[in-house]
Enzyme design. Structure first.
Site, PDB file in Angstrom:
ATOM      1  CE  LYS A   1      -8.389   0.690  -3.176  1.00 30.61           C
ATOM      2  NZ  LYS A   1      -9.684   0.828  -2.708  1.00 30.61           N
TER       3      LYS A   1
ATOM      4  NE  ARG B   1      -5.482  -0.549  -0.992  1.00 25.10           N
ATOM      5  CZ  ARG B   1      -6.607  -0.820  -0.430  1.00 25.10           C
ATOM      6  NH1 ARG B   1      -6.966  -2.318  -0.496  1.00 25.10           N
ATOM      7  NH2 ARG B   1      -7.685  -0.189  -0.009  1.00 25.10           N
TER       8      ARG B   1
ATOM      9  CG  HIS C   1      -6.721  14.615  -1.398  1.00 20.83           C
ATOM     10  ND1 HIS C   1      -7.555  14.123  -0.666  1.00 20.83           N
ATOM     11  CD2 HIS C   1      -6.276  13.744  -1.914  1.00 20.83           C
ATOM     12  CE1 HIS C   1      -7.777  12.954  -0.561  1.00 20.83           C
ATOM     13  NE2 HIS C   1      -6.995  12.697  -1.599  1.00 20.83           N
TER      14      HIS C   1
ATOM     15  CG  ASP D   1      -9.126  16.803   1.332  1.00 19.64           C
ATOM     16  OD1 ASP D   1      -8.114  16.555   1.512  1.00 19.64           O
ATOM     17  OD2 ASP D   1      -9.986  16.049   0.445  1.00 19.64           O
TER      18      ASP D   1
ATOM     19  CG  HIS E   1      -1.890   1.131   1.330  1.00 20.13           C
ATOM     20  ND1 HIS E   1      -1.396   2.323   1.950  1.00 20.13           N
ATOM     21  CD2 HIS E   1      -3.125   1.062   1.437  1.00 20.13           C
ATOM     22  CE1 HIS E   1      -2.525   2.925   1.800  1.00 20.13           C
ATOM     23  NE2 HIS E   1      -3.555   2.514   1.570  1.00 20.13           N
TER      24      HIS E   1
ATOM     25  CG  ASP F   1      -6.195   9.640  -3.588  1.00 22.00           C
ATOM     26  OD1 ASP F   1      -5.705  10.908  -3.586  1.00 22.00           O
ATOM     27  OD2 ASP F   1      -6.728   8.996  -2.786  1.00 22.00           O
TER      28      ASP F   1
ATOM     29  CB  CYS G   1      -3.215  11.709  -1.038  1.00 18.99           C
ATOM     30  SG  CYS G   1      -3.745  10.011  -0.973  1.00 18.99           S
ATOM     31  CE1 TYR G   2      -1.877   5.824  -1.253  1.00 19.18           C
ATOM     32  CE2 TYR G   2      -3.704   6.276  -2.850  1.00 19.18           C
ATOM     33  CZ  TYR G   2      -3.099   5.845  -1.610  1.00 19.18           C
ATOM     34  OH  TYR G   2      -3.987   5.222  -0.738  1.00 19.18           O
TER      35      TYR G   2
ATOM     36  CG  ASP H   1      -9.114  11.248  -4.650  1.00 21.20           C
ATOM     37  OD1 ASP H   1      -8.744  10.864  -5.654  1.00 21.20           O
ATOM     38  OD2 ASP H   1      -9.741  10.457  -4.032  1.00 21.20           O
TER      39      ASP H   1
END
Lengths: 418, 309
Positions: free
Chosen positions: A293, A290, A352, A349, A247, A296, A298-299, A342
């Protein structure tokens, strides 16, 4: 579940954390004809991804967007000058995080946004969250928590040493408390007596200890062995050593912990690189956390930061920065409310905003170590410089990928405790 | 049921922001009920009141603020104390399962409403390990099933299930359990990862397992989960000549439709010795063309192969 609870859950999931809760969608048997043409099977995974892909591709076809710093700065400044709406109660136990996310975003965009007045307010607020000037809880009168302490220390690092606030931090108490969180298997629990024991706790502990210069053999004993067991067959790291799925968040925590201890060589680096490279989505250009998935923003930091640490250690090539940059600029900017998000279709937010900006800074930087002495490297020797980007650079502060704060603040804070 | 009237004698413990006029940074505009419940709970924590009414207040506080870990810690202390009290009352050897099951029922319902919460799982683990020696794995099944039905990739639930297997030392049904999820969504990497972690605890024949994953690849060749699983399995089984040859032929069938297959094919070609460094380097260069977002990565692999690494 009352409608109020549902609203609340939806608010937490979509507005604040931007984390997706997937719909229940049990499919019947697939049509074999479609299968033959498409070479994919219409399952939840594919249906969800196609929707996101479509929205992203539309935005990616547009010319490269420019980071709207004024808009972002406006939202952040507003947040620090007003009260938070009642729905923010969902983050009542994460107040140190809110302060770090907002202050750090400001520092990256323009350090002058963080005025002395705001810094004083930050310091005052953070010390309210602690009984004895450290460790810190999620808010006033809350138990000390390892993630809150991590966020509080990071936020304090951004405040210069205003009013001598750095000397107020009770390093002895923090050190003793960290030891009390240490588990026999080498991990750390987030809180006593009830807390999570995983790689996140390890990273928070080592980040705090290395910043405050309270590292010891007792603190790091067994940690490398624990982290080795968390690397999975895919190459990334899971939460625990029982074989949890690789993850992005936990992989960042494990990698940063190893870099802090200068023990990156004790894991399978090639596999880790392969895993990081596989996180970049072909059509969306951004990173997912992952296998199979969704992308996003944030990754961009959790996985992008991992790639940056690898790069500093001369392991190049597992991130296509230019493409990630395009995902961030074209897909992660929200025109209303809080600046960064995201993915398309989500609201921005603070969480993020911070991690997307950190990721953007990474895509415009080159990472390397200061000096050639590989055996005595510390995370504070990691430097970054501008990577020539084709179009206008965003002009964000250079950041250290281990701690997720601007280099300048980090160096100053670190030197204070030597 | 929770009734605010039960706490008339408790003096609320305010926050600093409630008693000063100073404008605190990022002050949350709490609703009245939240303020009231939390102020009462703070006082009761400070007095260490571990009573039935404290538990009721705590339930309300947790409902209002699920991630409030201080409340979860307090709750644990209350339950621990109430349990001790009951045992003393009933005498040694008293089975407190009824009370603990009631607590688990409450937790189940709460969990369903808060699927992404972190605290529920560590609280549950603490209950099972420290207070409930008679707990059973089967008591844990329904809540996990419901949660995964709702979100088949919920990280906490898969992780908790793994913890349960280790805690109860029960691994009997796990392979079949993952198969259900793989059947429903062959791309579910959580299910594949879970399956991999269960391999060493199951008595499954590895050749049979190999056939299982090969079938799934055949079903959808462009799927990172299955190719990664195959790679992990190969490492576990060891790279015998026969197996490498089999996988070389197998992956070759899909190189036109899957970059994952091509990468695997390149690896097998190198392992089997059917291709030299230059050939393998060329294969990686080809992958760089068909998977351009990772071209830097594949070019690196190509260079390594060329240099005989």
């Amino acid at each position: 579940m009352s409608s109020r609870d549902i609203n609340r859950a939806n608010f937490i999931n979509t507005k604040l954390l931007g984390r997706k809760r997937e719909p229940i969608d049990v499919r019947s048997e697939e049509d074999p004809e479609i299968e033959n043409i498409m070479k994919t099977v219409e399952t939840e995974t594919i249906i969800d991804r196609e929707e996101v892909m479509e929205a992203c591709v539309k935005l990616l076809n547009e010319p490269l967007h420019v980071l709207d710093k004024d808009f972002a700065a406006g939202g952040l400044t507003f947040a620090f000058n007003s009260s938070m709406p009642p729905q923010m109660v969902a983050l009542d136990a994460s107040q140190a995080w809110i302060v770090y996310w907002i202050a750090n975003s400001m520092m990256m965009i323009d350090p002058s946004l963080l005025t002395n007045e705001i810094k004083r307010k930050i310091v005052r607020k953070l010390f309210l969250m602690s009984k004895d000037n450290g460790p810190f809880g999620g808010g006033e009168s809350q138990l000390p928590h390892i993630a809150s302490t991590y966020a509080a220390i990071n936020a304090l690092a951004l405040c210069d040493n205003i009013d001598n606030c750095w000397n107020k931090i009770n390093r002895d108490a923090i050190y003793k408390w960290l030891l009390s969180l240490k588990q026999p298997d080498g991990s750390f629990t987030t809180c006593n007596p009830i807390g999570e024991r995983d790689t996140r706790g390890v990273y928070c502990a080592l980040s705090i200890a290395s910043l405050l210069n309270i590292m010891s053999d007792e603190l790091t004993e067994g940690v490398v062995e624990y982290l080795q067991q968390c690397q999975t067959y895919e190459g990334g790291f899971g939460a625990t050593r029982l074989g949890d799925e690789a993850h992005g968040g936990y992989t960042f925590c494990a990698t940063a912990s190893l870099v802090i201890m200068n023990k990156l060589n004790s894991i399978d680096i090639e596999k880790l690189m392969e895993w990081c490279a596989a996180r970049q989505c072909t059509e969306e250009m951004g990173l997912c956390g992952r296998s199979n998935k969704l992308v996003d923003g944030c990754y961009s930091f959790w996985v992008g930061g991992t790639a940056a640490m690898l790069e500093a250690n001369d392991y190049h090539g597992c991130l296509k920065k230019e493409a990630l940059r395009k995902y961030i600029l074209n897909c992660c900017q929200s025109k209303t409310g809080i600046a960064l998000r995201d993915k398309p279709g989500k609201n921005g937010d603070f969480y993020h905003t911070n991690y997307v900006l950190l990721g953007l800074s990474i895509t415009e930087s080159k990472f390397y170590y200061h000096g050639d002495d590989k055996t005595n490297r510390t995370p504070f020797d990691i430097l970054s410089k501008s990577l020539s980007v084709k179009e206008v650079p965003s002009g964000l502060a250079f950041i250290n990928p281990v701690y997720g704060i601007p280099n300048e603040s980090l160096q100053e804070f670190h030197e204070h405790f030597i | 049921m929770f009734d605010i009237e039960d706490y008339k004698d408790v003096e609320p413990l305010p926050l600093t922001q409630d008693v000063t006029n100073e404008e605190e940074l990022c002050r949350i505009m709490y609703c009245d009920e939240y303020k009231q419940v939390m102020a009462l709970m703070r006082r009761m924590i400070s007095k260490d009141e571990l009573s039935v009414r404290a538990l009721r207040l705590n339930s309300r506080a947790i409902e209002l603020s699920p991630a409030f870990y201080t409340a979860w810690n307090y709750r644990f202390r209350i339950i621990e104390h109430l349990l001790k009290e009951e045992t003393q009352l009933q005498g040694e050897g008293h089975d407190a399962s009824y009370m603990l099951n009631k607590e688990l029922d409450w937790l189940d319902e709460f969990t369903l409403n808060n699927p992404k919460n972190y605290q529920i799982w560590s609280y549950r683990q603490a209950l099972l390990t420290q207070l409930y020696p008679h707990a059973t794995f089967s008591r844990e099944h329904p809540i996990m099933d419901l949660m995964l039905d709702d979100d088949s990739k919920n990280y906490h639930v898969w992780s908790y299930r793994k913890w349960c297997c280790a805690h109860f030392k029960t691994y009997g049904q796990e392979m079949a359990f993952t198969e259900r999820f793989i059947k429903r969504d062959v791309y579910n990497n959580s299910a594949w990862s879970y399956r991999f972690s269960m391999l060493k605890h199951s008595d499954v024949d590895l050749d049979q397992e190999l056939q299982f994953v090969l079938d799934k690849i055949e079903y959808v060749p462009q799927n990172i989960s299955t190719w990664n699983y195959l790679g992990g399995l190969l490492q576990m089984m060891g790279t015998s000549d026969k197996l490498v040859e089999q996988l070389l032929q197998f992956s070759k069938k899909y190189i036109d439709e899957s970059a994952f297959a091509y990468e695997f094919y390149a690896r097998m070609s190198k392992l089997s010795g059917t291709a030299n460094g230059k050939d393998v380097a060329q294969m990686y260069s080809h992958i760089a063309d068909i998977d351009p977002i990772r071209d830097q990565w594949w070019n690196r692999k190509s260079l390594q192969a060329d240099q005989g690494k």
